[in-house]
Enzyme design. Structure first.
Site, short mmCIF file in Angstrom:
data_model
loop_
_atom_site.label_atom_id
_atom_site.label_comp_id
_atom_site.label_asym_id
_atom_site.label_seq_id
_atom_site.Cartn_x
_atom_site.Cartn_y
_atom_site.Cartn_z
CB SER A 1 -125.71 -71.32 2.92
OG SER A 1 -126.69 -72.31 2.88
CE1 TYR B 1 -132.51 -68.38 -1.45
CE2 TYR B 1 -133.28 -69.21 0.67
CZ TYR B 1 -132.42 -68.42 -0.06
OH TYR B 1 -131.46 -67.67 0.59
CB THR C 1 -132.64 -58.07 3.39
OG1 THR C 1 -133.14 -59.40 3.23
CG2 THR C 1 -131.55 -58.08 4.46
CE LYS D 1 -129.02 -69.33 -0.87
NZ LYS D 1 -127.78 -68.66 -1.35
#
Length: 273
Positions: free
Chosen positions: A134, A148, A183, A152
């Site tokens: 999540s 988004y 990331t 989630k």
């Protein structure tokens, strides 16, 4: 003890780091991606303990086949990690129908299909651990990430209900909720909606928003010990924050929610009839 771990979306980011850590310590790993060429080095290095599987997680039949393939190949299935997903960046008004539907297909339905595929196996063997990636953005929101957020939040509700349904079968469920990490979350894996000028000021101020400040981003490699500990836990938690921001901000966000609910409680009770 050697575990058999199935993980989606694992050619880069958290997934890749975690797969390497699992393999390095001797676990069996089935890892999926749309393009499995990114797994060639691992397949060469771990020919017996690594199984790459090409998968479009939005395809339910493919998801079922992938889970069954991993189970048949290794003869067991201990941990299922729903890691695949991506973000749509844009205000709610800016998001197109295709962008919204595609994001839900990947983040929500993809997670659901893999979960449903694994459950018959885990129920039959009377043990297993489903880990859903999540986000802190499944607990609180940030502007221009509302789509988004919605995916989630959906995964959170689905998985919390799932945990109460499967506990009697010896199956654990954990929601992993990372804060921001360095990331490719906002890079090539993300979708950018067509901007509307009215929201430009909000976008320009995002760099000064808590959760998006440079110091708020964690180091992806630092998550490895936490994931290994989670996978090995006999009594894993329903939710696990990754990073220093999630717990502290969530306490403040929920304190504000409780204060609002309390201030309107008389109205709520009167509405009961």
């Amino acid at each position: 003890m050697t575990k058999t771990i199935f993980i989606t979306g694992a050619t880069r980011g958290f997934g890749r780091l975690w797969v390497e850590a699992f393999l390095n310590r001797g676990d069996n790993v089935a890892a999926t991606s749309r393009n499995i060429a990114g797994f060639d080095d691992l397949a060469d290095q771990y020919p017996n303990s690594f199984l790459p599987i090409a998968l479009d997680i939005t395809n339910r039949d493919q998801s079922i086949a992938a889970i069954n393939k991993a189970h048949q190949y290794f003869g067991s299935l201990d941990v299922v990690i729903n890691n695949a997903g991506y973000a749509v960046f844009g205000a709610i008004e800016e998001a197109s129908e295709t962008e919204v539907k595609d994001n839900f297909e990947a983040n929500v339905f993809g997670t659901l299909w893999i979960t449903q595929a694994a459950l018959p196996i885990l129920r039959k063997q009377k043990h297993g651990h489903i880990i859903q990636l999540s986000s802190v953005l499944g607990v609180w929101t940030l502007p221009t990430l509302g789509i988004y957020n919605a995916t989630k939040f959906a995964v959170e509700g689905l998985s919390e209900a799932l945990a109460s349904e499967v506990n009697a079968f010896g199956i654990h469920v954990t929601l992993v909720e990372p804060n921001g990490y360095t990331t490719d979350f906002g890079g090539s894996s993300a979708v950018q909606s067509q901007p509307i000028a009215a929201y430009d000021q909000i976008r320009e101020g995002l760099g000064n928003t808590e959760g998006l400040l440079p110091e708020d981003y964690g180091k992806p490699a630092a998550t490895v010990p936490a994931i290994l500990k989670l996978v090995d836990s006999e009594q894993p938690p329903l939710r696990l924050f990754l990073g220093k921001l999630g717990y502290e901000k969530t306490k403040r966000v929920y304190a504000e929610k409780l204060q609002t609910w309390e201030s309107w409680n008389d109205v709520s009770i009167a509405a009961h009839g």
